[in-house]
Motif scaffolding. Structure first.
Motif, PDB file in Angstrom:
ATOM      1  N   TYR A 537      57.989  -9.700 -15.793  1.00 45.86           N
ATOM      2  CA  TYR A 537      59.446  -9.617 -15.919  1.00 45.86           C
ATOM      3  C   TYR A 537      60.109  -8.980 -14.694  1.00 45.86           C
ATOM      4  CZ  TYR A 537      57.877 -10.393 -20.674  1.00 45.86           C
ATOM      5  OH  TYR A 537      57.268 -10.908 -21.783  1.00 45.86           O
ATOM      6  N   ASP A 538      59.367  -8.952 -13.592  1.00 38.90           N
ATOM      7  CA  ASP A 538      59.889  -8.321 -12.387  1.00 38.90           C
ATOM      8  C   ASP A 538      60.932  -9.192 -11.684  1.00 38.90           C
ATOM      9  OD1 ASP A 538      59.965  -6.097 -10.763  1.00 38.90           O
ATOM     10  OD2 ASP A 538      58.520  -6.908  -9.333  1.00 38.90           O
ATOM     11  N   GLU A 539      60.794 -10.503 -11.816  1.00 36.27           N
ATOM     12  CA  GLU A 539      61.712 -11.421 -11.144  1.00 36.27           C
ATOM     13  C   GLU A 539      63.028 -11.526 -11.931  1.00 36.27           C
ATOM     14  OE1 GLU A 539      61.360 -12.819  -8.257  1.00 36.27           O
ATOM     15  OE2 GLU A 539      59.366 -11.930  -7.973  1.00 36.27           O
ATOM     16  N   PRO A 540      64.159 -11.447 -11.231  1.00 34.27           N
ATOM     17  CA  PRO A 540      65.460 -11.570 -11.928  1.00 34.27           C
ATOM     18  C   PRO A 540      65.645 -12.906 -12.630  1.00 34.27           C
ATOM     19  CG  PRO A 540      65.738 -10.630  -9.737  1.00 34.27           C
ATOM     20  CD  PRO A 540      64.315 -11.098  -9.824  1.00 34.27           C
ATOM     21  N   SER A 541      64.900 -13.924 -12.181  1.00 32.84           N
ATOM     22  CA  SER A 541      65.035 -15.237 -12.810  1.00 32.84           C
ATOM     23  C   SER A 541      64.433 -15.287 -14.202  1.00 32.84           C
ATOM     24  CB  SER A 541      64.370 -16.305 -11.933  1.00 32.84           C
ATOM     25  OG  SER A 541      62.996 -15.997 -11.727  1.00 32.84           O
ATOM     26  N   ASN A 542      63.614 -14.317 -14.547  1.00 39.35           N
ATOM     27  CA  ASN A 542      63.015 -14.293 -15.879  1.00 39.35           C
ATOM     28  C   ASN A 542      64.093 -14.001 -16.915  1.00 39.35           C
ATOM     29  OD1 ASN A 542      61.580 -12.979 -18.300  1.00 39.35           O
ATOM     30  ND2 ASN A 542      59.864 -13.750 -17.096  1.00 39.35           N
ATOM     31  N   PRO A 543      64.153 -14.759 -18.006  1.00 39.24           N
ATOM     32  CA  PRO A 543      65.227 -14.554 -19.002  1.00 39.24           C
ATOM     33  C   PRO A 543      65.207 -13.175 -19.641  1.00 39.24           C
ATOM     34  CG  PRO A 543      63.541 -16.074 -19.823  1.00 39.24           C
ATOM     35  CD  PRO A 543      63.257 -15.872 -18.361  1.00 39.24           C
ATOM     36  N   HIS A 544      64.083 -12.493 -19.608  1.00 33.44           N
ATOM     37  CA  HIS A 544      63.991 -11.177 -20.238  1.00 33.44           C
ATOM     38  C   HIS A 544      63.919 -10.060 -19.205  1.00 33.44           C
ATOM     39  CE1 HIS A 544      63.348 -13.512 -23.821  1.00 33.44           C
ATOM     40  NE2 HIS A 544      62.208 -14.016 -23.358  1.00 33.44           N
ATOM     41  N   HIS A 545      64.374 -10.362 -17.994  1.00 39.64           N
ATOM     42  CA  HIS A 545      64.303  -9.371 -16.921  1.00 39.64           C
ATOM     43  C   HIS A 545      65.130  -8.133 -17.263  1.00 39.64           C
ATOM     44  CE1 HIS A 545      64.439  -7.639 -12.896  1.00 39.64           C
ATOM     45  NE2 HIS A 545      65.765  -7.622 -12.984  1.00 39.64           N
ATOM     46  N   ASN A 546      66.344  -8.315 -17.699  1.00 37.57           N
ATOM     47  CA  ASN A 546      67.224  -7.175 -17.991  1.00 37.57           C
ATOM     48  C   ASN A 546      66.685  -6.322 -19.126  1.00 37.57           C
ATOM     49  OD1 ASN A 546      69.002  -7.965 -15.981  1.00 37.57           O
ATOM     50  ND2 ASN A 546      70.212  -9.257 -17.384  1.00 37.57           N
ATOM     51  N   ALA A 547      66.154  -6.977 -20.134  1.00 43.09           N
ATOM     52  CA  ALA A 547      65.588  -6.222 -21.256  1.00 43.09           C
ATOM     53  C   ALA A 547      64.398  -5.384 -20.784  1.00 43.09           C
ATOM     54  CB  ALA A 547      65.157  -7.176 -22.367  1.00 43.09           C
TER      55      ALA A 547
END
Length: 875
Positions: A537-547
């Motif tokens: 989840y390190d990449e901002p493109s991941n949908p759950h990055h913010n979580a």
């Protein structure tokens, strides 16, 4: 000046103290002289030491016999010369003639009588190696005519009798058989002259036992070919079987070859004077095995013990008989046995062991080994036909053979690896080529059926050895093998070796040692990235990055566990509102939380432990969803550490230690989501590789270890309660209390709360152990049995078992090699955990193997055959 006197007094006192510390009593001096016999020239030293012993013999017999005991059992290469020394002491010297007329025993006989007491102590404690070496000593003394022939025969027959014991373990029978066999090899010429029948009876008894143990060889042969029953191997030798072959060969020539196999320095001594009494060895009875009953059986609740299973002992061969000693020749067996004894005895000091191994030729008959480079030509002995072996190649074969013994070596692998390193340091110019030849021989045998566990140890040794010598290896020799199938054992070895090397150094360092062909992406040898975390989840493109970042910030800020749990609960609503309908929100939450926690602890091992211990309540809460939740946690760990598979095993171990997951969960996960799933099949791997085995072994060892600890606790508490009751009865009882009606019984006090709790814990843990073993067995069956409806069953599992397929292995694809490796790990599972499988053989066999009844499929039959050997059902 005034300050000098006190200073000088202190210095004088210190010097006096050091002199007192260095002082040796006459008994210590004579014992040391015996132990150090032969440090310069053993033949010249023997008369001098004999004279010294005679001069100080009065009151020193116990010290003298102790010196002999230490020398015989810790320096076995000197045994023939100790026999020579005792033979000289057995004669009455000129000063002893008067005492001899009065009937007092000779000094040699007094020493031997005291030595026998030590031998009896070794035997009582079942110290098998010391017992066997003492028998070597007695055999040489029999040849020297110090010990009577009949008493020596009786001694050997006492050990042969062990082979006929009902239910004798293989380990006990093997050790007793070697005692009898090796004693007969040394003294056979004299013994056969006295009684042909007794000698033949000893050989026949050993042969009958060897034939009865033939079935157990299938699981421990270092070369696996599932299509054939390999009674004998060209490149491996079983220890007791080799001893039997040597005895048969010697017996056919009336043991004439023994003279050319063992040094006999005493043969040139004059005969004993007329009337000199030979020593009669007392009769002995080999004590029974000590079986301690501790703990409770999982199935019956009765007391039982898991006893370590002992197997035939195979040693791998690397070189031809012209290069290294032939183990089935008398001279070759004698050399190999002596070198193995040195390797085992000096495990406490590998540097000293390396020195003694390189100096071993001085204790052998001339011509046994080729002369060292640079030795004077006029001092070089004439080559002896059938000998003239290369010392360095012999040492490599002996040490590696001990390292590769299955199912496990006598000592930790690091000892043998360190010993080879020390030998190389002492003589790099001569040992280095032998190491290189050994590596090439083992590498060539990888595709010829080398056992998967031996292959793993080979890769481990190769990597550690390379790390000790600058990672210098001629990798370009193996470049052509990159055209083989990706799962070919040679390519698998290259991957494992490089992975081990990277663990010992770093990615860039190892990359510089490899040719470009091995670094290419299609070679699948050098990892693309250095070992490290892979935070999904390190990449901002991941949908759950913010979580994930919000959870990560809580961990970084060392938030309380309850605050983290509350935040995770709130994230379920957020993720559920934005995610597609087919997204498992709970699984996402577990993955985010676990990977975030691992990311916090990825800087070092101490960071990891601190993070795990701080947020144990979080992990336990995540794991409350049952099997699915625990599977999600394990999957998250494997994804985070997919670039460093060693860390997967480490984290799994800690999760089991803190009881976040159970060993059964890890076993089940390995067979459904393990790293052996190279193709990414959602149904799980159809093969088990070395990395999967590490996970399985860690889980099974954890389950077995917990049962062992619980068993010991129950035993200790039960013994404590029994002792307390006995003391209470002894202190509070009276005579009248005994005169009661026979039907009246005193009420026994109930078990303590601590014991009751310990028994419940033991029962629970044994149930968990049984479940883990059953899950592992079912997993292997699912991968290997075509009869299974499980989609993971490898369709090639039965094809690789045929002889035709084996001879066509050069054309095997990845699927065939995957199936073959999985068969190898199932074979290793059966032999490594045989003691535990035997405990549950009835229930496990009924549940897991019942569907194979009446089957004629080769895979089903092979599964049943290996299981039967492991559980002792096949005699």
């Amino acid at each position: 000046m005034s300050y000098e006197r006190p200073y000088n007094n202190r210095r004088r006192n210190r010097d006096d103290y050091e002199r007192r510390e260095a002082y040796e009593t006459p008994e210590q001096k004579i014992r040391t002289a015996i132990i150090r016999l032969g440090e310069v020239d053993v033949i010249q030293e023997i008369p001098r030491v004999a004279k010294q012993i005679r001069e100080q013999a009065v009151g020193s017999v116990p010290a003298i016999s102790e010196g002999f005991r230490i020398g015989v059992t810790e320096q076995p290469y000197k045994i023939p010369y100790y026999a020579n020394l005792l033979r000289l002491l057995h004669d009455h010297a000129d000063g002893e003639q008067e005492s001899s007329t009065s009937g007092s025993p000779s000094l040699g006989k007094q020493i031997l009588e005291d030595f026998w007491k030590g031998f009896q102590a070794f035997l009582d404690k079942l110290s098998w190696r010391e017992t066997r070496l003492c028998i070597h000593f007695f055999a040489h003394l029999t040849m020297a005519k110090v010990i009577s022939v009949q008493s020596m025969l009786n001694l050997l027959q006492s050990f042969v009798a062990v082979l006929d014991e009902f239910g004798v373990s293989h380990g006990r029978a093997k050790r007793a058989g070697l005692c009898a066999a090796e004693g007969l090899m040394i003294a056979g010429k004299t013994l056969k002259e006295a009684s042909v029948t007794d000698v033949i009876d000893i050989i026949n008894a050993i042969q009958i036992y060897v034939e009865s143990a033939a079935s157990s060889k299938r699981l421990v042969q270092p070369v696996a070919q599932f299509h054939a029953e390999l009674d004998s191997l060209e490149n491996a030798d079983e220890l007791l079987e080799s001893a039997l072959a040597v005895l048969k060969a010697l017996n056919s020539t009336d043991f004439a070859e023994s003279v050319n196999s063992y040094p006999q320095p005493y043969v040139d001594l004059p005969d004993l004077p007329d009337g000199a009494a030979v020593f009669e060895l007392p009769s002995v009875l080999v004590p029974p095995e000590i079986i301690e009953l501790d703990g409770l059986s999982a199935d019956t609740g009765e007391e039982a013990q898991v006893k370590k299973e002992e197997w035939p002992e195979y040693y791998i061969r690397l070189f031809d008989n012209e290069v290294t000693p032939d183990p089935v020749s008398a001279a070759g067996y004698a050399v190999r046995s002596a070198l193995l004894d040195i390797v085992e005895i000096f495990e406490v000091n590998r540097k000293e062991c390396a020195r003694l191994l390189l100096e071993y030729p001085k204790w052998t008959l001339p011509g046994t080994f080729k002369p060292r480079p640079g030795a004077p030509v006029d001092l070089q002995p004439e080559p002896v036909p059938g000998k003239n072996w290369q010392l360095e190649s012999t040492l490599m074969e002996i040490v590696l053979g001990a390292l590769f013994v299955l199912p496990e070596s006598t000592y930790k692998a690091i000892y043998y690896i360190g010993l080879i390193t020390e030998i190389c340091k002492l003589s790099p110019s001569t040992v280095g080529p032998a190491v290189g030849k050994s590596i090439r021989k083992l590498y060539a045998s990888l595709a010829d059926g080398l056992d998967v566990e031996v292959s793993r140890r080979f890769a481990e040794w190769f990597a550690i050895h390379m790390s000790n010598f600058g990672f210098q290896w001629v990798w370009k020799e193996w470049v052509p093998d990159l055209s083989l199938a990706q799962q070919h054992p040679k390519r698998g070895f290259a991957r494992r070796a490089v992975e081990f090397e990277i663990r010992l150094a770093y990615h860039e360092r190892i990359a510089k040692t490899l040719p470009e062909a091995f670094q290419a992406e299609g070679a699948h040898v050098l990892p693309e990235h250095a070992p490290g975390p892979d935070f999904e989840y390190d990449e901002p493109s991941n949908p759950h990055h913010n979580a994930a970042q919000s959870v990560l910030n809580l961990f970084k800020g060392r938030a309380k566990a309850e605050d983290v749990l509350a935040h995770l609960e709130s994230l379920k609503t957020t993720i559920g509102e934005t995610a597609d309908g087919d997204v498992n929100v709970d699984a996402v939450i577990r993955s985010v939380a676990v990977q975030s926690l691992l990311n916090i602890g990825s800087r070092s091992f101490s960071h990891f432990l601190n993070a795990i211990e701080r947020y144990l309540p979080v992990l336990r809460s995540l794991a409350t969803g049952g099997l699915e939740a625990k599977t999600d946690i394990l999957t998250a760990v494997s994804l985070f550490w997919n670039r460093n598979r060693q860390m997967i095993a480490i984290v799994f171990d800690k999760l089991m230690q803190y009881q976040i997951v159970d060993p059964t969960d890890v076993v089940g996960w390995t067979f459904t989501n393990g790293v052996g799933n190279e193709r990414g099949d959602s149904e799980g791997p159809s093969a088990i590789n070395a990395h999967d085995w590490d996970l399985l072994k860690g889980a099974l060892d954890k389950a077995n270890g917990r049962v062992l600890v619980a068993r010991k606790k129950v035993t200790a508490l039960r013994k404590e309660e029994d002792d307390t009751r006995a003391r209470a009865k002894a202190s509070g009882g009276d005579v009248t209390s005994m005169e009661v009606d026979t039907e009246t019984k005193l009420d026994e006090p109930p078990e303590s709360a601590a014991l009751t709790t310990a028994v419940k814990a033991f029962t629970s843990l044994t149930s968990q152990q049984k479940t883990a073993l059953a899950r592992a067995l079912d997993g292997f069956i699912a991968c290997l049995a075509p009869l299974s409806s499980d989609r993971r069953a490898n369709p090639h599992a039965h094809e690789v078992l045929t002889e035709k397929a084996w001879h066509n292995r050069a054309n095997w694809s990845d699927e065939e090699w995957n199936a073959w490796e999985t068969w190898g790990w199932y074979r290793h599972f059966c032999r490594a955990y045989s003691p535990y499988l035997r405990n549950y053989s009835t229930t496990l066999g009924t549940v897991s193997l019942k569907k194979f009844e009446g089957s004629t499929d080769p895979a089903a039959l092979q599964i049943m055959k290996l299981w039967s050997v492991a559980t002792g059902e096949e005699a």
